[in-house]
Design a protein around this motif. Structure first.
Motif, short mmCIF file in Angstrom:
data_model
loop_
_atom_site.label_atom_id
_atom_site.label_comp_id
_atom_site.label_asym_id
_atom_site.label_seq_id
_atom_site.Cartn_x
_atom_site.Cartn_y
_atom_site.Cartn_z
N THR A 66 -36.07 -35.92 -14.82
CA THR A 66 -35.54 -35.02 -13.80
C THR A 66 -36.62 -33.99 -13.43
N LYS A 67 -36.41 -33.32 -12.32
CA LYS A 67 -37.36 -32.27 -11.94
C LYS A 67 -37.34 -31.15 -12.97
N ALA A 68 -36.18 -30.86 -13.55
CA ALA A 68 -36.11 -29.84 -14.61
C ALA A 68 -36.89 -30.30 -15.84
N ALA A 89 -44.64 -18.73 -13.82
CA ALA A 89 -44.31 -19.37 -12.55
C ALA A 89 -43.42 -20.59 -12.76
N HIS A 90 -43.80 -21.46 -13.67
CA HIS A 90 -43.01 -22.67 -13.89
C HIS A 90 -41.76 -22.38 -14.69
N GLY A 91 -41.75 -21.31 -15.45
CA GLY A 91 -40.52 -20.86 -16.09
C GLY A 91 -39.48 -20.51 -15.03
N ALA A 92 -39.91 -19.86 -13.97
CA ALA A 92 -39.00 -19.52 -12.87
C ALA A 92 -38.45 -20.79 -12.22
N ILE A 93 -39.34 -21.73 -11.96
CA ILE A 93 -38.91 -22.99 -11.34
C ILE A 93 -37.95 -23.73 -12.28
N LEU A 94 -38.25 -23.74 -13.56
CA LEU A 94 -37.37 -24.40 -14.53
C LEU A 94 -35.98 -23.76 -14.54
N ARG A 95 -35.93 -22.45 -14.57
CA ARG A 95 -34.62 -21.78 -14.56
C ARG A 95 -33.79 -22.20 -13.35
#
Length: 193
Positions: A66-68, A89-95
């Motif tokens: 998945t994208k997550a 940055a990727h933590g934000a996208i993951l959330r």
């Protein structure tokens, strides 16, 4: 006082080739700001194009991950590589992609104790081994991933994402790339809050 976003020169948006400027403006219109990675890497247009083409090929395609889950790999390996920019940055996208305000912090600190599935832990076990000591990966490691339902294509994706972000982590670290302030709160609070 605001710290610079890079220890290297950062070009102005107006000085960039039109294709790069258009891509950055499109990101800005979608997110409301320009992620600093775009500006820092834009000083080398050919490398910028290659970097984001490979990024998109890995992170935006249909896949057994998945994208997550792809973002989980980025956050876990970036934390191991001590990449401030990519974890934030990727933590934000993951959330956002996981619809979970806690997951990125859990994975960045210790994915083994995060609220994720055994399959996802196996995925991150493999990614971390690839990140820290790829030369020690054995057929047994790949078989362990297969036991959790990962196909050879999935294992390739885990490997490629880990390797690509190894490059990204090193560039972010050497440039002293600063995460945008906007990333810190993204995906933490509901829009109604």
């Amino acid at each position: 006082m605001t710290a610079p976003i890079s220890r290297f020169p950062v070009p102005s948006l107006t000085s960039l080739p039109s294709d790069i400027r258009e891509r950055i403006v499109a990101v800005q219109e979608k997110s409301g700001f320009v992620p600093n990675v775009f500006l820092v890497l834009a000083q080398r247009p050919d490398e910028f194009r290659a970097f984001f083409a490979y990024h998109d090929a890995l992170m935006e395609k249909d896949s057994g991950l998945t994208k997550a889950e792809r973002e989980m790999i980025v956050v876990a390996t970036s934390a191991a590589n001590q990449c401030h920019y990519c974890v934030v940055a990727h933590g934000a996208i993951l959330r956002i992609r996981a619809k979970n305000p806690l997951i990125a912090d859990q994975i960045a600190i210790n994915y083994r104790k995060a609220d994720i599935t055994p399959r996802q832990k196996a995925m991150l076990d493999l990614a971390l081994k690839i990140s820290s000591s790829a030369q020690t990966v054995t057929d047994d490691d790949l078989e362990e991933a297969r036991k959790h339902g990962f196909t050879d294509d999935d294992i390739w994706d885990i490997t490629a994402i880990t390797a690509f972000f190894g490059l990204s982590n090193r560039m972010a670290n050497i440039t002293n790339m600063r995460p945008n302030d906007e990333f810190y709160m993204m995906g933490r609070l509901s829009k109604e809050a």
